[in-house]
Design an enzyme around this catalytic site. Structure first.
Site, mmCIF file in Angstrom:
data_model
loop_
_atom_site.group_PDB
_atom_site.id
_atom_site.type_symbol
_atom_site.label_atom_id
_atom_site.label_comp_id
_atom_site.label_asym_id
_atom_site.label_seq_id
_atom_site.Cartn_x
_atom_site.Cartn_y
_atom_site.Cartn_z
ATOM 1 N N GLU A 159 -11.755 2.753 6.174
ATOM 2 C CA GLU A 159 -10.589 3.017 7.027
ATOM 3 C C GLU A 159 -10.507 4.527 7.266
ATOM 4 O O GLU A 159 -9.638 5.219 6.751
ATOM 5 C CB GLU A 159 -9.297 2.491 6.378
ATOM 6 C CG GLU A 159 -8.125 2.500 7.355
ATOM 7 C CD GLU A 159 -6.810 2.145 6.704
ATOM 8 O OE1 GLU A 159 -5.982 1.488 7.362
ATOM 9 O OE2 GLU A 159 -6.578 2.541 5.545
ATOM 10 N N GLU A 205 0.825 -1.209 0.000
ATOM 11 C CA GLU A 205 0.000 0.000 0.000
ATOM 12 C C GLU A 205 0.857 1.256 0.000
ATOM 13 O O GLU A 205 1.614 1.495 0.947
ATOM 14 C CB GLU A 205 -0.913 0.014 1.230
ATOM 15 C CG GLU A 205 -1.787 1.255 1.299
ATOM 16 C CD GLU A 205 -2.625 1.318 2.565
ATOM 17 O OE1 GLU A 205 -3.600 2.088 2.582
ATOM 18 O OE2 GLU A 205 -2.303 0.596 3.535
#
EC number: 5.3.1.22
Length: 252
Positions: A234, A137
């Protein structure tokens, strides 16, 4: 209809992980995911998942020594043993609880040697866990200055270098928007390499119905790509998590 996963690294932080899983079920989430569950015995996490019928989509490898400011180990030259121990611990926990993916955290590093180290550790992870999806990520430099992996272009180069089919891109709409912009075009372009999608409001990282990004349009674009897996919420609630969930009715 779009499905959502509750990221329990940010949501219901005031509760132990098993109770946060139960809260996510009560709130109507389709799945859960987390950051670092290791303080909770895997058996306790599994029991809560079994009780609720939810799947844990993924978890992160250890950040390392947080007192020294570490935020991942796998791109750090000279720390291969520590990085691989963290990878093995994450794989073991994921398998015990039936998680689908592990996010391999790169850490603070830069340069060609860091690139080589990250690729080598990712290939190790892919060989150790062919049954799992391994995610990398990019983190934006506003929130994580000095983090090794910063852009989707860099991530794709690393994935291509690894040549492992189970290494995929974690596409966090928040990080991509902060660093690169043009979220929908990037999603469309990178779709074949994406293993998981996350989202949050931009630029605050708060609830997704606040800020610069029109998530109705983003979620519609994702659906048109044929994506059916839950999207990871998130974001950081301003206060009580339950009070922040109105977007689950308005952004579908």
């Amino acid at each position: 209809m779009t499905k959502f996963s509750a990221n329990l690294g940010f949501l219901w932080q005031d509760r132990p992980l098993p109770d946060a899983i139960r809260a996510a079920k009560a709130a109507g989430f389709d799945a859960v995911e987390c950051h670092w569950p290791y303080a909770v015995p895997a058996e306790d996490t599994l029991a809560a998942l079994s009780e609720t019928g939810l799947t844990m989509l993924g978890l992160n490898t250890s950040r390392g020594n947080t007192e020294n400011g570490e935020n991942g180990l796998s791109a750090l030259p000279g720390r291969q043993a520590d990085a691989r121990a963290a990878i093995e611990m994450a794989i073991s926990y994921a398998r015990t609880i039936g998680a689908k993916a592990v996010h391999i955290m790169a850490g603070f590093a830069s340069g060609p040697e860091a690139h080589r180290t990250f690729v080598e550790n990712l290939v190790f992870a892919a060989s150790a866990a062919p049954d799992l999806t391994l995610l990398i990520e990019p983190l934006n430099p506003h929130d994580a200055p000095g983090y090794f992996l910063q852009t989707t272009t860099q991530a794709i180069e690393i994935i291509e270098n690894c040549k492992c089919p189970n290494i995929k891109l974690m596409f966090d709409c928040y990080h991509v928007a902060r660093t690169e912009g043009d979220v929908i075009t990037r999603l469309q372009t990178l779709h074949p390499t994406i293993g998981h999608i996350q989202f949050a409001g931009v630029p605050s990282r708060g609830r997704p119905d606040e800020g610069e990004i029109n998530y109705l349009a983003v979620f519609d674009a994702i659906s048109k790509l044929g994506w059916s897996a839950p999207l990871g919420a998130e974001y950081k609630p301003a206060n009580d998590t339950d009070a922040s969930l109105g977007w689950m009715q308005t952004l579908v």
